[in-house]
Design a protein around this motif. Structure first.
Motif, short mmCIF file in Angstrom:
data_model
loop_
_atom_site.label_atom_id
_atom_site.label_comp_id
_atom_site.label_asym_id
_atom_site.label_seq_id
_atom_site.Cartn_x
_atom_site.Cartn_y
_atom_site.Cartn_z
N VAL A 139 28.79 48.92 -8.30
CA VAL A 139 29.55 49.63 -9.33
C VAL A 139 28.82 49.52 -10.66
O VAL A 139 28.09 48.56 -10.90
CB VAL A 139 30.99 49.03 -9.45
CG1 VAL A 139 30.93 47.59 -9.91
CG2 VAL A 139 31.87 49.86 -10.37
N VAL A 140 29.02 50.52 -11.51
CA VAL A 140 28.54 50.47 -12.89
C VAL A 140 29.74 50.15 -13.78
O VAL A 140 30.74 50.88 -13.75
CB VAL A 140 27.91 51.81 -13.34
CG1 VAL A 140 27.67 51.80 -14.85
CG2 VAL A 140 26.61 52.06 -12.61
N LEU A 141 29.66 49.07 -14.53
CA LEU A 141 30.71 48.73 -15.49
C LEU A 141 30.22 49.15 -16.87
O LEU A 141 29.26 48.58 -17.39
CB LEU A 141 31.00 47.23 -15.47
CG LEU A 141 31.39 46.62 -14.13
CD1 LEU A 141 31.69 45.13 -14.30
CD2 LEU A 141 32.59 47.34 -13.53
N LYS A 142 30.87 50.15 -17.44
CA LYS A 142 30.48 50.64 -18.76
C LYS A 142 31.39 50.00 -19.81
O LYS A 142 32.54 50.38 -19.96
CB LYS A 142 30.56 52.16 -18.84
CG LYS A 142 30.16 52.72 -20.22
CD LYS A 142 30.15 54.23 -20.23
CE LYS A 142 29.98 54.79 -21.64
NZ LYS A 142 28.72 54.40 -22.28
N ILE A 195 33.33 52.04 -13.79
CA ILE A 195 34.54 51.53 -14.44
C ILE A 195 34.27 51.45 -15.93
O ILE A 195 33.33 50.76 -16.36
CB ILE A 195 34.96 50.15 -13.90
CG1 ILE A 195 35.34 50.24 -12.42
CG2 ILE A 195 36.15 49.60 -14.71
CD1 ILE A 195 35.70 48.91 -11.78
N VAL A 196 35.07 52.16 -16.71
CA VAL A 196 34.96 52.13 -18.17
C VAL A 196 36.03 51.17 -18.69
O VAL A 196 37.21 51.32 -18.37
CB VAL A 196 35.17 53.53 -18.78
CG1 VAL A 196 35.04 53.48 -20.29
CG2 VAL A 196 34.18 54.53 -18.18
N THR A 216 39.34 52.36 -16.67
CA THR A 216 39.44 53.57 -15.84
C THR A 216 38.36 53.56 -14.78
O THR A 216 37.18 53.35 -15.08
CB THR A 216 39.28 54.84 -16.70
OG1 THR A 216 40.28 54.86 -17.72
CG2 THR A 216 39.42 56.09 -15.84
N LEU A 217 38.76 53.81 -13.55
CA LEU A 217 37.82 53.91 -12.43
C LEU A 217 37.48 55.37 -12.18
O LEU A 217 38.37 56.21 -12.03
CB LEU A 217 38.44 53.30 -11.17
CG LEU A 217 37.68 53.52 -9.85
CD1 LEU A 217 36.31 52.85 -9.89
CD2 LEU A 217 38.50 52.99 -8.67
N VAL A 218 36.18 55.68 -12.15
CA VAL A 218 35.70 57.02 -11.80
C VAL A 218 35.04 56.94 -10.44
O VAL A 218 34.09 56.18 -10.24
CB VAL A 218 34.68 57.55 -12.84
CG1 VAL A 218 34.30 58.99 -12.49
CG2 VAL A 218 35.23 57.47 -14.25
N LYS A 219 35.54 57.73 -9.50
CA LYS A 219 34.93 57.74 -8.16
C LYS A 219 35.31 59.02 -7.44
O LYS A 219 36.20 59.75 -7.86
CB LYS A 219 35.38 56.53 -7.35
CG LYS A 219 36.85 56.56 -6.94
CD LYS A 219 37.17 55.41 -6.00
CE LYS A 219 38.59 55.53 -5.44
NZ LYS A 219 38.89 54.46 -4.47
N GLY A 220 34.65 59.27 -6.32
CA GLY A 220 35.03 60.38 -5.44
C GLY A 220 34.71 61.76 -5.97
O GLY A 220 34.32 61.96 -7.08
#
Length: 220
Positions: A139-142, A195-196, A216-220
């Motif tokens: 995952v990328v944690l921003k 994930i921001v 906030t999770l960004v996926k899919g």
């Protein structure tokens, strides 16, 4: 880096180090990409008349200064680290080599990636996405100063609401600003979730590591 508009906030860097140490103690592999905007911004310099490529290289050097500050803080709390940069600076860090970075992570070291991608016209976001893909991150944690992605800028619109989860396509269709388009597309094409979250709130990093719904999770 931290609360200061310019320069390095040592207290904030110490907090980052403690948060990273706590998560590392859970047995997770951690790689970090840091920007340099608190010292120098290439885009801002271009607007004032500087050559864009020259300005971007200066920005890359600023990221190395921040990386060294974080490295020092991490080592002071007992973590083993390695700083790898996309521009060779043998006296202070290692050159970025993908296999070497992966090996450092396997040995339990916190890896810091500095100097962006080593190329002008690419942002820190793009460097983070690229390095995450190369090392096969989960995952990328921003980390930002805002606690997620909102329907509008929460600093300007008090009615803005936060998304707990959103898809890549929804971000495109709604015109939301998550990260630059190159970085965002890289993550989407490689099915790498983002994930921001608010990195300045103590304990948020650990909460994410433990599976709590932070940001906030960004996926899919």
């Amino acid at each position: 880096m931290g609360e200061k508009q310019y320069g390095i906030d040592n207290d904030r860097v110490k907090q980052y180090a403690e948060d990273i140490k706590a998560v590392h103690a859970q047995g997770l592999e951690i790689a970090i990409v840091i920007g340099g905007g608190n010292i120098f911004r290439g885009l801002s310099a271009e607007k004032s008349g500087m050559d864009r490529a020259q300005a971007d290289y200066m920005g890359m050097l600023a990221t190395v200064i921040n990386s060294m500050a974080l490295q020092d803080a991490l080592e002071k709390v007992g973590l083993k680290t390695r700083l790898l940069t996309a521009i060779k600076m043998e006296q202070i860090c290692e050159p970025f080599i993908r296999r070497r970075a992966v090996r450092h992570l396997e040995k339990g070291r916190v890896v810091i990636f500095g100097a962006g991608t080593g190329n002008p016209y690419f942002t820190t976001d793009s460097a983070a996405a690229l390095r995450a893909i190369e090392i096969k991150a989960d995952v990328v944690l921003k980390g930002t100063r805002v606690d997620g992605i909102y329907t509008a800028d929460p600093e300007k619109d008090p009615t803005a609401t936060r998304y707990t989860e959103i898809s890549f396509k929804e971000v495109y269709s709604k015109g939301l600003n998550v990260m630059d388009m190159t970085a965002f597309t890289l993550c989407e094409e490689n099915e790498l979730p983002i994930i921001v979250f608010d990195m300045n709130k103590t304990g948020n990093f650990m909460k994410i590591a433990q599976g709590e719904e932070i940001g906030t999770l960004v996926k899919g």
